[in-house]
Design a protein around this motif. Structure first.
Motif, PDB file in Angstrom:
ATOM      1  N   GLY A   1      10.629  20.823  62.247  1.00 45.01           N
ATOM      2  CA  GLY A   1      10.460  19.445  62.713  1.00 45.01           C
ATOM      3  C   GLY A   1       9.312  19.292  63.709  1.00 45.01           C
ATOM      4  O   GLY A   1       8.389  18.492  63.478  1.00 45.01           O
ATOM      5  N   PRO A   2       9.330  20.027  64.819  1.00 48.21           N
ATOM      6  CA  PRO A   2       8.201  19.931  65.744  1.00 48.21           C
ATOM      7  C   PRO A   2       6.877  20.388  65.129  1.00 48.21           C
ATOM      8  O   PRO A   2       5.830  19.805  65.400  1.00 48.21           O
ATOM      9  CB  PRO A   2       8.607  20.850  66.899  1.00 48.21           C
ATOM     10  N   LEU A   3       6.926  21.417  64.286  1.00 48.58           N
ATOM     11  CA  LEU A   3       5.710  21.880  63.613  1.00 48.58           C
ATOM     12  C   LEU A   3       5.138  20.780  62.732  1.00 48.58           C
ATOM     13  O   LEU A   3       3.931  20.529  62.724  1.00 48.58           O
ATOM     14  CB  LEU A   3       6.014  23.125  62.786  1.00 48.58           C
ATOM     15  N   PHE A   4       6.007  20.102  61.996  1.00 47.71           N
ATOM     16  CA  PHE A   4       5.603  19.017  61.112  1.00 47.71           C
ATOM     17  C   PHE A   4       4.987  17.871  61.915  1.00 47.71           C
ATOM     18  O   PHE A   4       3.938  17.328  61.543  1.00 47.71           O
ATOM     19  CB  PHE A   4       6.814  18.549  60.308  1.00 47.71           C
ATOM     20  N   LEU A   5       5.623  17.506  63.016  1.00 42.62           N
ATOM     21  CA  LEU A   5       5.102  16.434  63.859  1.00 42.62           C
ATOM     22  C   LEU A   5       3.736  16.793  64.444  1.00 42.62           C
ATOM     23  O   LEU A   5       2.817  15.975  64.431  1.00 42.62           O
ATOM     24  CB  LEU A   5       6.097  16.112  64.982  1.00 42.62           C
ATOM     25  N   GLU A   6       3.590  18.018  64.941  1.00 44.06           N
ATOM     26  CA  GLU A   6       2.296  18.455  65.479  1.00 44.06           C
ATOM     27  C   GLU A   6       1.228  18.476  64.402  1.00 44.06           C
ATOM     28  O   GLU A   6       0.070  18.115  64.665  1.00 44.06           O
ATOM     29  CB  GLU A   6       2.428  19.838  66.111  1.00 44.06           C
ATOM     30  N   ALA A   7       1.593  18.899  63.191  1.00 42.88           N
ATOM     31  CA  ALA A   7       0.627  18.937  62.098  1.00 42.88           C
ATOM     32  C   ALA A   7       0.183  17.530  61.703  1.00 42.88           C
ATOM     33  O   ALA A   7      -0.987  17.313  61.387  1.00 42.88           O
ATOM     34  CB  ALA A   7       1.228  19.657  60.893  1.00 42.88           C
ATOM     35  N   ILE A   8       1.095  16.578  61.737  1.00 44.18           N
ATOM     36  CA  ILE A   8       0.725  15.194  61.431  1.00 44.18           C
ATOM     37  C   ILE A   8      -0.228  14.658  62.497  1.00 44.18           C
ATOM     38  O   ILE A   8      -1.246  14.035  62.183  1.00 44.18           O
ATOM     39  CB  ILE A   8       1.978  14.301  61.323  1.00 44.18           C
ATOM     40  N   MET A   9       0.091  14.917  63.765  1.00 47.54           N
ATOM     41  CA  MET A   9      -0.765  14.434  64.853  1.00 47.54           C
ATOM     42  C   MET A   9      -2.145  15.084  64.829  1.00 47.54           C
ATOM     43  O   MET A   9      -3.139  14.439  65.152  1.00 47.54           O
ATOM     44  CB  MET A   9      -0.100  14.695  66.204  1.00 47.54           C
ATOM     45  N   ALA A  10      -2.205  16.359  64.422  1.00 50.14           N
ATOM     46  CA  ALA A  10      -3.484  17.079  64.387  1.00 50.14           C
ATOM     47  C   ALA A  10      -4.197  16.904  63.055  1.00 50.14           C
ATOM     48  O   ALA A  10      -5.278  17.458  62.857  1.00 50.14           O
ATOM     49  CB  ALA A  10      -3.243  18.560  64.651  1.00 50.14           C
ATOM     50  N   ARG A  11      -3.594  16.156  62.143  1.00 47.40           N
ATOM     51  CA  ARG A  11      -4.146  15.931  60.809  1.00 47.40           C
ATOM     52  C   ARG A  11      -4.405  17.255  60.075  1.00 47.40           C
ATOM     53  O   ARG A  11      -5.418  17.418  59.401  1.00 47.40           O
ATOM     54  CB  ARG A  11      -5.407  15.090  60.859  1.00 47.40           C
ATOM     55  N   ASP A  12      -3.459  18.156  60.229  1.00 47.88           N
ATOM     56  CA  ASP A  12      -3.514  19.449  59.550  1.00 47.88           C
ATOM     57  C   ASP A  12      -2.797  19.298  58.211  1.00 47.88           C
ATOM     58  O   ASP A  12      -1.609  19.526  58.090  1.00 47.88           O
ATOM     59  CB  ASP A  12      -2.847  20.522  60.422  1.00 47.88           C
ATOM     60  N   PHE A  13      -3.575  18.898  57.204  1.00 44.35           N
ATOM     61  CA  PHE A  13      -2.987  18.541  55.915  1.00 44.35           C
ATOM     62  C   PHE A  13      -2.343  19.737  55.218  1.00 44.35           C
ATOM     63  O   PHE A  13      -1.394  19.567  54.462  1.00 44.35           O
ATOM     64  CB  PHE A  13      -4.035  17.887  55.012  1.00 44.35           C
ATOM     65  N   ALA A  14      -2.859  20.924  55.465  1.00 44.45           N
ATOM     66  CA  ALA A  14      -2.284  22.105  54.819  1.00 44.45           C
ATOM     67  C   ALA A  14      -0.847  22.341  55.293  1.00 44.45           C
ATOM     68  O   ALA A  14       0.047  22.621  54.494  1.00 44.45           O
ATOM     69  CB  ALA A  14      -3.148  23.330  55.095  1.00 44.45           C
ATOM     70  N   VAL A  15      -0.618  22.219  56.595  1.00 48.49           N
ATOM     71  CA  VAL A  15       0.731  22.426  57.132  1.00 48.49           C
ATOM     72  C   VAL A  15       1.653  21.282  56.706  1.00 48.49           C
ATOM     73  O   VAL A  15       2.813  21.518  56.344  1.00 48.49           O
ATOM     74  CB  VAL A  15       0.690  22.575  58.669  1.00 48.49           C
TER      75      VAL A  15
END
Length: 162
Positions: free
Chosen positions: A113-127
């Motif tokens: 959950g936190p990883l997903f949220l951080e990836a969305i905020m950082a626009r890390d499309f791979a994650v």
């Protein structure tokens, strides 16, 4: 209840039983939230399936033959009502995973959950894509498990080749 996190400070210095109690204590709220979210839907479907089966001709015949109520419920009605409930189980696995992502963020648990949220905020499309694909795999796995359970529980589904 703990405000967040998966374990208390000094967790590594606790004895084995104390560590287990600490983990269970920290899991109480997330598990309660996930269970409270799924319980109404499951209860409604179980009730509807049981009401439908209770009016079936075989149930009326079993009642007329004098089969005790408890035996009628557990040996005849519940197995007959399992089909829609097993199918619902596959869907519930995917729903549980999706809800757990949100619960992890709110409760401060380390996880997807936190990883997903951080990836969305950082626009890390791979994650983001990896988490979505993992969720899809869990949903498909839950549906496959439900289909296998349904195959095992209902002999009408099995077909004979030849």
């Amino acid at each position: 209840f703990p405000a967040g996190g998966k374990m208390s400070r000094g967790f590594s210095s606790m004895a084995g039983g104390a560590q287990l109690r600490d983990l269970v204590w920290h899991m109480a709220l997330p598990v309660a939230v996930l269970a409270a979210g799924l319980a109404p839907m499951l209860t409604r479907h179980v009730r509807a399936a049981m009401l439908e089966v209770m009016d079936a001709p075989f149930a009326l015949s079993a009642r007329a033959q004098g089969i005790p109520r408890r035996r009628l419920l557990f040996r005849h009605l519940l197995p007959a009502a399992l089909n829609p409930l097993i199918s619902l189980f596959g869907f519930s696995v995917g729903t549980l995973l999706s809800a757990s992502l949100l619960v992890e963020v709110v409760m401060g648990w380390p996880g997807l959950g936190p990883l997903f949220l951080e990836a969305i905020m950082a626009r890390d499309f791979a994650v983001v894509l990896a988490v979505v694909m993992l969720s899809t795999v869990f949903l498909l796995g839950g549906n496959l498990l439900a289909d296998l359970l349904l195959y095992r529980a209902d002999p009408r589904i099995r077909t004979v080749d030849g």
